[in-house]
Scaffold this motif. Structure first.
Motif, short mmCIF file in Angstrom:
data_model
loop_
_atom_site.label_atom_id
_atom_site.label_comp_id
_atom_site.label_asym_id
_atom_site.label_seq_id
_atom_site.Cartn_x
_atom_site.Cartn_y
_atom_site.Cartn_z
N HIS A 1 -20.06 -15.68 3.93
CA HIS A 1 -18.87 -14.99 4.44
C HIS A 1 -18.86 -13.61 3.83
CE1 HIS A 1 -17.30 -18.77 6.10
NE2 HIS A 1 -17.92 -19.30 5.07
N ALA A 2 -18.90 -12.61 4.68
CA ALA A 2 -19.00 -11.24 4.18
C ALA A 2 -17.67 -10.51 4.37
CB ALA A 2 -20.12 -10.50 4.91
N SER A 3 -17.40 -9.57 3.48
CA SER A 3 -16.19 -8.76 3.65
C SER A 3 -16.39 -7.83 4.84
CB SER A 3 -15.92 -7.97 2.37
OG SER A 3 -17.02 -7.10 2.10
N ASN A 4 -15.27 -7.43 5.41
CA ASN A 4 -15.29 -6.59 6.61
C ASN A 4 -15.36 -5.11 6.24
OD1 ASN A 4 -14.82 -5.22 8.95
ND2 ASN A 4 -13.07 -6.49 9.60
N PRO A 5 -16.41 -4.40 6.64
CA PRO A 5 -16.53 -2.97 6.28
C PRO A 5 -15.33 -2.15 6.73
CG PRO A 5 -18.52 -3.76 7.39
CD PRO A 5 -17.51 -4.86 7.50
N ASP A 6 -14.66 -2.58 7.81
CA ASP A 6 -13.49 -1.84 8.30
C ASP A 6 -12.33 -1.88 7.30
OD1 ASP A 6 -14.92 -1.31 10.52
OD2 ASP A 6 -13.99 -2.87 11.77
N GLU A 7 -12.38 -2.89 6.42
CA GLU A 7 -11.27 -3.02 5.45
C GLU A 7 -11.63 -2.38 4.11
OE1 GLU A 7 -10.66 -7.20 5.25
OE2 GLU A 7 -9.91 -7.34 7.32
N ALA A 8 -12.72 -1.61 4.09
CA ALA A 8 -13.18 -1.04 2.82
C ALA A 8 -12.09 -0.19 2.15
CB ALA A 8 -14.44 -0.21 3.05
N ASP A 9 -11.33 0.53 2.95
CA ASP A 9 -10.26 1.39 2.40
C ASP A 9 -9.31 0.59 1.51
OD1 ASP A 9 -11.32 3.49 3.60
OD2 ASP A 9 -9.73 3.76 5.12
N SER A 10 -8.81 -0.50 2.06
CA SER A 10 -7.82 -1.26 1.31
C SER A 10 -8.47 -2.19 0.28
CB SER A 10 -6.95 -2.08 2.27
OG SER A 10 -7.75 -2.91 3.08
N MET A 11 -9.73 -2.56 0.53
CA MET A 11 -10.40 -3.48 -0.41
C MET A 11 -10.83 -2.77 -1.69
SD MET A 11 -11.00 -6.75 0.79
CE MET A 11 -12.65 -7.40 0.55
N TYR A 12 -11.45 -1.61 -1.57
CA TYR A 12 -12.13 -1.03 -2.74
C TYR A 12 -11.52 0.27 -3.26
CZ TYR A 12 -15.28 -4.32 -0.60
OH TYR A 12 -15.78 -5.44 -0.02
N ASP A 13 -10.95 1.08 -2.37
CA ASP A 13 -10.43 2.37 -2.82
C ASP A 13 -9.34 2.26 -3.89
OD1 ASP A 13 -12.24 3.55 -1.27
OD2 ASP A 13 -10.84 4.44 0.19
N PRO A 14 -8.44 1.27 -3.81
CA PRO A 14 -7.38 1.19 -4.82
C PRO A 14 -7.91 1.05 -6.24
CG PRO A 14 -6.83 -0.17 -2.94
CD PRO A 14 -8.24 0.29 -2.73
N ALA A 15 -9.14 0.59 -6.42
CA ALA A 15 -9.68 0.45 -7.78
C ALA A 15 -10.09 1.80 -8.36
CB ALA A 15 -10.89 -0.50 -7.76
N ASN A 16 -10.13 2.80 -7.49
CA ASN A 16 -10.69 4.11 -7.85
C ASN A 16 -9.94 4.83 -8.96
OD1 ASN A 16 -12.54 6.12 -7.57
ND2 ASN A 16 -11.32 7.25 -6.05
N ASP A 17 -8.59 4.70 -9.02
CA ASP A 17 -7.83 5.44 -10.04
C ASP A 17 -7.30 4.54 -11.15
OD1 ASP A 17 -6.09 4.06 -8.55
OD2 ASP A 17 -4.71 5.73 -8.13
N LYS A 18 -7.96 3.40 -11.36
CA LYS A 18 -7.48 2.48 -12.40
C LYS A 18 -8.43 2.54 -13.60
CE LYS A 18 -4.45 0.65 -9.37
NZ LYS A 18 -4.82 1.39 -8.13
N VAL A 19 -8.53 3.74 -14.20
CA VAL A 19 -9.48 3.92 -15.31
C VAL A 19 -9.21 2.97 -16.46
CG1 VAL A 19 -10.20 6.28 -14.92
CG2 VAL A 19 -8.04 5.82 -16.10
N TYR A 20 -7.93 2.55 -16.58
CA TYR A 20 -7.59 1.68 -17.72
C TYR A 20 -8.26 0.32 -17.61
CZ TYR A 20 -4.17 0.51 -14.09
OH TYR A 20 -3.58 0.20 -12.91
N ARG A 21 -8.89 0.04 -16.44
CA ARG A 21 -9.59 -1.25 -16.32
C ARG A 21 -10.97 -1.21 -16.99
NH1 ARG A 21 -8.07 -2.67 -10.02
NH2 ARG A 21 -5.86 -3.09 -10.43
#
Lengths: 270, 94
Positions: free
Chosen positions: B60-80
């Motif tokens: 089961h693969a993730s949907n490339p169309d949902e990349a915005d909501s799947m991966y972008d939010p992690a972009n500004d969480k440097v504290y992780r």
């Protein structure tokens, strides 16, 4: 060192060369890409075994006393003053000097025939190489040890295809059964001892073929049963002669292709 | 029904202790044949010591169309990232 030993090694080497050549004819023509690669890998395994054996045969030939070498040189189609190497025997002999069993020179015809031929031979080589690991000849034992690993995988591959086609569709079953039946008469020769076999058995270099035969029948029967195929008659009439140079019409055609370059341009290298 | 054999994904462990990595795919009639085909196609140059095969339809693969909501939010969480710890000198590579 003896002429019998040379002939014995040539029996083994020619078997490996001819089955390897036959299987290599599938290269680029396999039923699907993955099997094309698989069967070509197998062809190269056989050719690798043939190389080791021909190298050994060449060293045995070169060690023969000059008069013995001169005596058998015409039979091997080798110039009396020529030193042999691994290419001498495959490229310079004619069909009647080859000592492979007739089973291995038979046509590829279709996938079922190709699988059946390999299956009968692989069942033999696994038992044969297992026994030859304890040969009194260290080189034979070493080649057997290395070749056995490859033979076991070849047997796994051919057995699974026998089962897959035998226990497959009505058509695949019929064609697999036909191939088993048609090639059956060539299997007996694997267990018939030639003069070289008998002489080398006495020296502990070779192994007793009749001992292998019982296990071969048991193992072949087990796979054919699983494949829902009928086992041909164990006492059927069998072809013979390959080990002493009597071959079927296929052999000339194989050598025509195999030796073309050496025959057209003698001693050329690249 | 399709006449093509199903597609399988192949994972190879290059040496003991390492993880299995996806190396490609192939066609085979069943798992046993997929395993052999993988051995012949993907390990003939000493690439591996262990093979996994899995029929592609089970992935089961993730949907490339949902990349915005799947991966972008992690972009500004440097504290992780554990980058705010001061490491002792002795721990050279981490």
């Amino acid at each position: 060192m003896s002429v019998n030993k040379l002939n014995y090694i040539l029996q083994l080497a020619d078997n490996a060369l001819i089955i390897g050549h036959r299987i290599s004819e599938w290269c680029g023509h396999g039923p699907i890409l993955e099997q094309d690669i698989a069967i070509t890998n197998t062809a190269l395994d056989h050719l690798g075994q043939a190389r080791s054996l021909f190298q050994y045969a060449a060293s045995l030939y070169n060690e023969l006393p000059a008069e013995e070498r001169a005596a058998i040189a015409p039979n091997l189609n080798i110039a009396a003053d020529q030193i042999a190497d691994e290419d001498t025997f495959p490229y310079h002999r004619d069909a009647w000097d080859f000592r492979n069993v007739q089973l291995l020179e038979q046509d590829n015809k279709d996938w079922a025939y190709t699988v059946a031929r390999s299956f009968f031979y692989d069942q033999f080589t696994v038992l044969h190489y297992t026994a030859l690991r304890s040969s009194t000849d260290a080189t034979v034992a070493a080649i057997a040890e290395k070749s056995l690993k490859e033979a076991k995988y070849h047997l796994k591959w051919s057995s699974e295809w026998v089962i897959r086609l035998g226990d497959g569709t009505e058509e695949s079953h019929a064609r697999m059964q036909e191939a088993i039946n048609e090639l059956w008469a060539y299997t007996g020769e694997l267990f018939m001892a030639s003069e070289a076999d008998t002489a080398m058995l006495a020296e502990g270099v070779a192994t007793a073929l009749d001992k292998i035969k019982t296990d071969w029948f048991t193992n072949v029967y087990a796979i054919l049963s699983e494949a829902t195929l009928a086992m041909p008659d164990a006492n059927a009439w069998m072809h013979a002669g390959g080990k002493t140079g009597t071959h079927t019409e296929h052999m000339g055609f194989i050598l025509t292709e195999l030796q073309y370059v050496q025959r057209a341009y003698p001693n050329m290298t690249w | 029904m399709s006449q093509e054999w199903p597609l399988w994904e192949v994972f190879i462990r290059s040496k003991t202790g390492l993880d299995h990595k996806h190396v490609g795919s192939l066609h085979a009639a069943d798992a046993a044949m997929a395993m052999e085909n993988a051995r012949d196609v993907y390990t003939r140059r000493m690439e591996g010591v262990s093979i996994w095969v899995v029929e592609s339809k089970h992935i089961h693969a993730s949907n490339p169309d949902e990349a915005d909501s799947m991966y972008d939010p992690a972009n500004d969480k440097v504290y992780r990232h554990p980058t705010f710890y001061v490491l002792p000198k002795e721990v050279e590579y981490m």
